[in-house]
Design a protein around this motif. Structure first.
Motif, PDB file in Angstrom:
ATOM      1  N   LEU A 150      -1.326  10.649 -10.631  1.00 44.76           N
ATOM      2  CA  LEU A 150      -1.744   9.684  -9.989  1.00 44.76           C
ATOM      3  C   LEU A 150      -2.033   8.329 -10.867  1.00 44.76           C
ATOM      4  CD1 LEU A 150      -4.464  10.948  -7.591  1.00 44.76           C
ATOM      5  CD2 LEU A 150      -2.294  10.137  -7.056  1.00 44.76           C
ATOM      6  N   LEU A 151      -2.642   8.516 -12.082  1.00 42.89           N
ATOM      7  CA  LEU A 151      -2.748   7.493 -13.116  1.00 42.89           C
ATOM      8  C   LEU A 151      -1.421   6.970 -13.498  1.00 42.89           C
ATOM      9  CD1 LEU A 151      -5.771   8.738 -15.140  1.00 42.89           C
ATOM     10  CD2 LEU A 151      -5.758   6.897 -13.322  1.00 42.89           C
ATOM     11  N   SER A 152      -0.508   7.667 -13.746  1.00 44.79           N
ATOM     12  CA  SER A 152       0.744   7.361 -14.278  1.00 44.79           C
ATOM     13  C   SER A 152       1.445   6.613 -13.245  1.00 44.79           C
ATOM     14  CB  SER A 152       1.685   8.713 -14.715  1.00 44.79           C
ATOM     15  OG  SER A 152       2.740   8.188 -15.149  1.00 44.79           O
ATOM     16  N   HIS A 153       1.439   6.978 -12.042  1.00 39.87           N
ATOM     17  CA  HIS A 153       2.065   6.262 -11.098  1.00 39.87           C
ATOM     18  C   HIS A 153       1.381   4.815 -10.912  1.00 39.87           C
ATOM     19  CE1 HIS A 153       4.724   5.950  -7.182  1.00 39.87           C
ATOM     20  NE2 HIS A 153       3.575   5.622  -6.926  1.00 39.87           N
TER      21      HIS A 153
ATOM     22  N   VAL B 279       0.784  -1.280  -0.026  1.00 33.95           N
ATOM     23  CA  VAL B 279       0.043  -0.068   0.121  1.00 33.95           C
ATOM     24  C   VAL B 279       0.988   1.273   0.039  1.00 33.95           C
ATOM     25  CG1 VAL B 279      -1.619   1.541   1.277  1.00 33.95           C
ATOM     26  CG2 VAL B 279      -1.886  -1.209   1.184  1.00 33.95           C
ATOM     27  N   GLU B 280       0.785   2.203  -0.954  1.00 33.24           N
ATOM     28  CA  GLU B 280       1.356   3.477  -1.100  1.00 33.24           C
ATOM     29  C   GLU B 280       0.418   4.645  -0.764  1.00 33.24           C
ATOM     30  OE1 GLU B 280       3.780   4.172  -4.392  1.00 33.24           O
ATOM     31  OE2 GLU B 280       4.869   2.509  -4.543  1.00 33.24           O
ATOM     32  N   LEU B 281       0.868   5.509  -0.059  1.00 32.81           N
ATOM     33  CA  LEU B 281       0.252   6.614   0.225  1.00 32.81           C
ATOM     34  C   LEU B 281       0.723   7.701  -0.507  1.00 32.81           C
ATOM     35  CD1 LEU B 281      -0.362   6.945   4.257  1.00 32.81           C
ATOM     36  CD2 LEU B 281      -2.147   6.575   2.487  1.00 32.81           C
ATOM     37  N   VAL B 282       0.143   8.497  -1.456  1.00 36.87           N
ATOM     38  CA  VAL B 282       1.039   9.232  -2.403  1.00 36.87           C
ATOM     39  C   VAL B 282       0.202  10.718  -2.371  1.00 36.87           C
ATOM     40  CG1 VAL B 282       1.360   9.728  -5.017  1.00 36.87           C
ATOM     41  CG2 VAL B 282       1.123   7.120  -3.918  1.00 36.87           C
ATOM     42  N   SER B 283       1.091  11.650  -2.334  1.00 37.27           N
ATOM     43  CA  SER B 283       0.746  13.112  -2.504  1.00 37.27           C
ATOM     44  C   SER B 283       1.420  13.622  -3.691  1.00 37.27           C
ATOM     45  CB  SER B 283       1.204  13.859  -1.169  1.00 37.27           C
ATOM     46  OG  SER B 283       0.378  13.494  -0.397  1.00 37.27           O
ATOM     47  N   VAL B 284       0.751  14.488  -4.518  1.00 41.34           N
ATOM     48  CA  VAL B 284       1.213  15.246  -5.627  1.00 41.34           C
ATOM     49  C   VAL B 284       1.407  16.701  -5.581  1.00 41.34           C
ATOM     50  CG1 VAL B 284       0.790  15.631  -8.083  1.00 41.34           C
ATOM     51  CG2 VAL B 284      -0.095  13.512  -7.131  1.00 41.34           C
ATOM     52  N   THR B 285       2.746  16.904  -5.183  1.00 44.03           N
ATOM     53  CA  THR B 285       2.979  18.278  -4.717  1.00 44.03           C
ATOM     54  C   THR B 285       4.685  18.611  -4.776  1.00 44.03           C
ATOM     55  OG1 THR B 285       2.909  19.909  -2.746  1.00 44.03           O
ATOM     56  CG2 THR B 285       3.293  17.475  -2.206  1.00 44.03           C
TER      57      THR B 285
ATOM     58  N   THR C 215       5.794  10.936  -2.363  1.00 44.17           N
ATOM     59  CA  THR C 215       5.463  12.221  -2.951  1.00 44.17           C
ATOM     60  C   THR C 215       5.806  12.210  -4.723  1.00 44.17           C
ATOM     61  OG1 THR C 215       6.118  13.302  -0.954  1.00 44.17           O
ATOM     62  CG2 THR C 215       5.885  14.824  -3.130  1.00 44.17           C
ATOM     63  N   LEU C 216       4.751  12.672  -5.322  1.00 39.62           N
ATOM     64  CA  LEU C 216       5.078  12.659  -6.795  1.00 39.62           C
ATOM     65  C   LEU C 216       5.177  14.108  -7.110  1.00 39.62           C
ATOM     66  CD1 LEU C 216       2.256  10.463  -7.997  1.00 39.62           C
ATOM     67  CD2 LEU C 216       4.667   9.856  -7.768  1.00 39.62           C
ATOM     68  N   PRO C 217       6.112  14.684  -7.967  1.00 39.59           N
ATOM     69  CA  PRO C 217       6.640  16.133  -8.426  1.00 39.59           C
ATOM     70  C   PRO C 217       4.963  16.792  -8.764  1.00 39.59           C
ATOM     71  CG  PRO C 217       7.460  14.684  -9.836  1.00 39.59           C
ATOM     72  CD  PRO C 217       7.121  13.724  -8.791  1.00 39.59           C
ATOM     73  N   GLY C 218       4.733  17.743  -8.556  1.00 43.67           N
ATOM     74  CA  GLY C 218       3.625  18.552  -9.175  1.00 43.67           C
ATOM     75  C   GLY C 218       3.775  18.831 -10.377  1.00 43.67           C
ATOM     76  N   GLY C 219       4.470  18.637 -11.205  1.00 43.24           N
ATOM     77  CA  GLY C 219       4.543  19.096 -12.784  1.00 43.24           C
ATOM     78  C   GLY C 219       3.404  18.792 -13.587  1.00 43.24           C
TER      79      GLY C 219
END
Length: 271
Positions: free
Chosen positions: A225-228, A181-187, A214-218
């Motif tokens: 989210l879909l890409s990840h 399980v991954e908690l993911v924030s885009v920022t 954390t995913l970069p906000g570009g």
């Protein structure tokens, strides 16, 4: 626990029923198959030359279609040894979504197929009502999804908001079965420990081992989210459903619409 699962069908979509029955088997849950086909209001025909008996026949045909769609799921459930109740909702278009929302209030989870803009189907009209008035989590199955439920990897969109917290809580029965399980924030901003650390610990207290990423906000949040999820080969995406209008709640925000339009993985949404 998931013990009472509702599958929304319309006789056209083919993905919600197999996936929902697979989940029911996993959780030893009872199933309700509900089909909704709105009837044209009588006033629509009032000034036309259509005979009354033809209108009655059309309404009867719609009722029979709705019943047949629900009964088809019941037959699949019976073949799998799973109890299944059936309900056909046939009423005027303005009332049909509200009847459906009221019906699912006594469900633990609602399963419905993703809308396909190229091939519209009756159930497409009810997703927003389910999200904003159904008061239950909704699991949307992609119209291209043909495999049974899997429990290897889940991505949970997490920003500390109320919809995200509700989705996290509603997804717990599923997350307990997920291997990763991954908690993911885009920022692009640093994420405070209070935003993600407590969430990770909260999941641990429920028997779910999770990591934070954390995913970069570009990219727009939905696309990121879909890409990840694709990169991780995720089996499930969990997120809150966001609306951007206080006057009309059933208007989804951009992120939710992106996910619902382009999803290739089942998505659990809560509001």
């Amino acid at each position: 626990m998931i013990k009472d699962l509702t599958i929304v069908v319309d006789g056209v979509g083919r993905r919600a029923a197999p996936y929902g029955l697979g989940l029911a088997a996993e959780f030893d849950a009872s199933v309700s198959a509900v089909s909704v086909l709105p009837l044209e209001p009588f006033g629509t025909f009032a000034q036309s030359e259509i005979r009354y008996d033809m209108i009655v026949a059309a309404e009867q045909d719609a009722r029979e279609q709705a019943a047949a769609a629900a009964e088809a799921v019941a037959a699949e459930a019976l073949a799998a040894g799973r109890p299944c109740e059936t309900t056909a909702i046939c009423t005027s278009a303005p009332l049909a979504p509200l009847r459906l929302a009221g019906f699912v209030h006594l469900s633990d989870l609602v399963v419905i197929e993703q809308a396909d803009a190229a091939h519209p189907k009756p159930a497409d009209a009810y997703l927003e009502t389910l999200l904003f008035r159904g008061a239950r989590p909704v699991l949307v199955v992609p119209y291209i999804h043909a495999s049974p439920p899997r429990f290897a990897t889940a991505i949970v969109a997490w920003d500390g908001s109320a919809p995200a917290a509700r989705a996290l809580s509603d997804a717990l029965p599923l997350l307990r079965r997920i291997a990763r399980v991954e908690l993911v924030s885009v920022t692009d901003e640093p994420v405070p420990e209070a935003t993600h650390g407590r969430a990770v610990r909260h999941l641990a207290r429920h028997g779910v081992e999770a990591v934070f990423h954390t995913l970069p906000g570009g990219l727009p949040v939905g696309e990121a989210l879909l890409s990840h999820a694709a990169d991780r080969g995720a089996d499930l995406l969990v997120m809150g459903a966001y609306g951007h209008s206080r006057l009309r709640e059933a208007i989804l925000g951009g992120t939710s619409r992106t996910i619902l339009a382009s999803m290739t993985v089942p998505v659990l949404m809560s509001r």
